[in-house]
Enzyme design. Structure first.
Site, PDB file in Angstrom:
ATOM      1  N   TYR A 118     -34.029 102.908 -15.904  1.00 34.83           N
ATOM      2  CA  TYR A 118     -32.646 103.387 -15.859  1.00 34.83           C
ATOM      3  C   TYR A 118     -31.711 102.429 -15.126  1.00 34.83           C
ATOM      4  O   TYR A 118     -30.504 102.694 -15.057  1.00 34.83           O
ATOM      5  CB  TYR A 118     -32.605 104.792 -15.255  1.00 34.83           C
ATOM      6  CG  TYR A 118     -33.019 105.821 -16.276  1.00 34.83           C
ATOM      7  CD1 TYR A 118     -32.084 106.565 -16.977  1.00 34.83           C
ATOM      8  CD2 TYR A 118     -34.361 105.995 -16.593  1.00 34.83           C
ATOM      9  CE1 TYR A 118     -32.467 107.476 -17.956  1.00 34.83           C
ATOM     10  CE2 TYR A 118     -34.760 106.903 -17.559  1.00 34.83           C
ATOM     11  CZ  TYR A 118     -33.818 107.641 -18.240  1.00 34.83           C
ATOM     12  OH  TYR A 118     -34.208 108.524 -19.213  1.00 34.83           O
ATOM     13  N   ALA A 148     -42.171 105.666 -21.603  1.00 40.06           N
ATOM     14  CA  ALA A 148     -42.279 106.226 -20.259  1.00 40.06           C
ATOM     15  C   ALA A 148     -40.880 106.477 -19.706  1.00 40.06           C
ATOM     16  O   ALA A 148     -40.013 105.595 -19.758  1.00 40.06           O
ATOM     17  CB  ALA A 148     -43.044 105.274 -19.348  1.00 40.06           C
ATOM     18  N   LYS A 149     -40.675 107.667 -19.171  1.00 38.53           N
ATOM     19  CA  LYS A 149     -39.398 107.973 -18.527  1.00 38.53           C
ATOM     20  C   LYS A 149     -39.526 107.544 -17.066  1.00 38.53           C
ATOM     21  O   LYS A 149     -39.854 108.335 -16.181  1.00 38.53           O
ATOM     22  CB  LYS A 149     -39.080 109.465 -18.650  1.00 38.53           C
ATOM     23  CG  LYS A 149     -37.654 109.834 -18.251  1.00 38.53           C
ATOM     24  CD  LYS A 149     -37.371 111.307 -18.564  1.00 38.53           C
ATOM     25  CE  LYS A 149     -35.999 111.731 -18.082  1.00 38.53           C
ATOM     26  NZ  LYS A 149     -34.912 111.133 -18.868  1.00 38.53           N
ATOM     27  N   ALA A 150     -39.302 106.262 -16.844  1.00 41.95           N
ATOM     28  CA  ALA A 150     -39.523 105.648 -15.545  1.00 41.95           C
ATOM     29  C   ALA A 150     -38.201 105.298 -14.881  1.00 41.95           C
ATOM     30  O   ALA A 150     -37.235 104.918 -15.553  1.00 41.95           O
ATOM     31  CB  ALA A 150     -40.384 104.391 -15.694  1.00 41.95           C
ATOM     32  N   SER A 153     -46.033 109.485 -18.854  1.00 37.81           N
ATOM     33  CA  SER A 153     -45.302 108.388 -18.214  1.00 37.81           C
ATOM     34  C   SER A 153     -46.099 107.838 -17.038  1.00 37.81           C
ATOM     35  O   SER A 153     -46.187 106.622 -16.841  1.00 37.81           O
ATOM     36  CB  SER A 153     -43.929 108.870 -17.734  1.00 37.81           C
ATOM     37  OG  SER A 153     -43.115 109.282 -18.814  1.00 37.81           O
TER      38      SER A 153
END
Length: 308
Positions: A161, A155-157, A61
């Site tokens: 969220y 990507a866990k950005a 990420s």
């Protein structure tokens, strides 16, 4: 009782000392990447579930967002182990986060420092303890997931969220526990922070990565377990109405674990309770979380790591 210390840029610091400047880039532009991991209480003490995979995804990420972390996957894994060990908690939720800090103001983040922190805390079932057995009521959200090549879904950005928060708030305001987002093409994508599975005639289907989903590690774990148990598991595009005629629907995620869905948009799913396949996969998943034999290599035991 004092809160567990937080690992911050290589040191364990007091909870109240893990602070950032109000002008940090992340505050203004959402420039962070993070992970959600759980440690479970086992006969060998705390065991962290799929630690290496989570930290590899954090590094991936960061790379997508051109963030130089300054730590390898192995170093990050050791930092997580150190933080869990220092907390004294037998089970906990683990939040590693890397973010752009205080530096030049403006959208361009290349000259802002990158910080990394790891925090742990006690956190029960994300959607409620009763949800694991009774299921949850959800709605299809009016908010869609971004189109591919808009925001990188792999990507866990943190910025990703913001959409999830809109989905979640809308659902709660409308009297539901969770929302399900559609893709830009109107196909099923994911929940506000969970992956989605739909079961029909014994076949387990889940949306593919091309529909702007985060490729979840719990998702991968459940797919692996399901195939080991002889179920047919496919990744394919699914229309909204697949939810309404499904035999079973469930969410997966580190926080949500394996949570059944009992209704969607006031359509009852199956019998209106946890279905047999969901129950089987849920039981097998929870068994894997505490399986000290660790045949799949999914557990990192904190006691063993400390001894080493």
């Amino acid at each position: 009782m004092s809160k567990p210390r937080i690992w911050f840029n290589g040191d364990l610091v007091a909870y109240e000392d893990a602070t950032i400047h109000v002008l940090s880039h992340v505050v203004h532009y959402g420039s962070s990447v993070f992970e959600g991991i759980r440690a479970y209480d086992t006969d060998r003490g705390p065991a962290i579930f799929r630690l290496e995979e989570h930290m590899a995804r954090l590094v991936d990420s960061a790379k997508i967002h051109r963030m130089e972390l300054g730590y390898t996957v192995d170093e990050l894994c050791e930092a997580v182990i150190e933080t869990v060990a220092a907390s004294g908690l037998q089970s906990c939720y683990i939040r590693p986060v890397s973010f752009r800090g205080h530096g030049p103001m403006g959208v361009n983040p290349l000259n802002n420092p990158v910080h990394t922190a790891i925090a742990v805390w006690e956190w029960g079932q994300y959607l409620g303890t009763e949800a694991l057995e009774q299921g949850v009521d959800v709605q299809v959200s009016s908010w869609n997931r971004p189109a591919p090549n808009t925001l990188p879904a792999m990507a866990k950005a943190g910025g990703n969220y913001l959409g999830g928060s809109l989905i979640k708030m809308e659902a709660i305001k409308n009297g539901f526990s969770e929302g399900i987002a559609l893709s830009v093409d109107g196909l099923l994508s994911e929940g506000s922070g969970e992956n989605l599975f739909v079961i029909r005639d014994g076949v387990i289907a889940t949306p593919p990565q091309t529909l702007s989903i985060l490729p979840g590690i719990t998702r991968d774990s459940v797919m692996t377990i399901a195939r080991e148990r002889g179920y047919e598991v496919i990744e394919r595009s699914l229309p909204r109405e697949a939810l309404y005629i499904a035999d079973e629907v469930f969410f997966t995620g580190t926080a949500a674990e394996v949570t059944p869905v009992r209704s969607v948009d006031h359509y009852t799913v199956g019998s209106g309770s946890r279905g047999p396949i969901t129950a089987d996969l849920q039981a097998a998943y929870f068994e894997a979380l505490r399986d000290t034999a660790n045949a799949r290599g999914w557990l990192t035991f904190v006691d063993g790591a400390q001894a080493a």
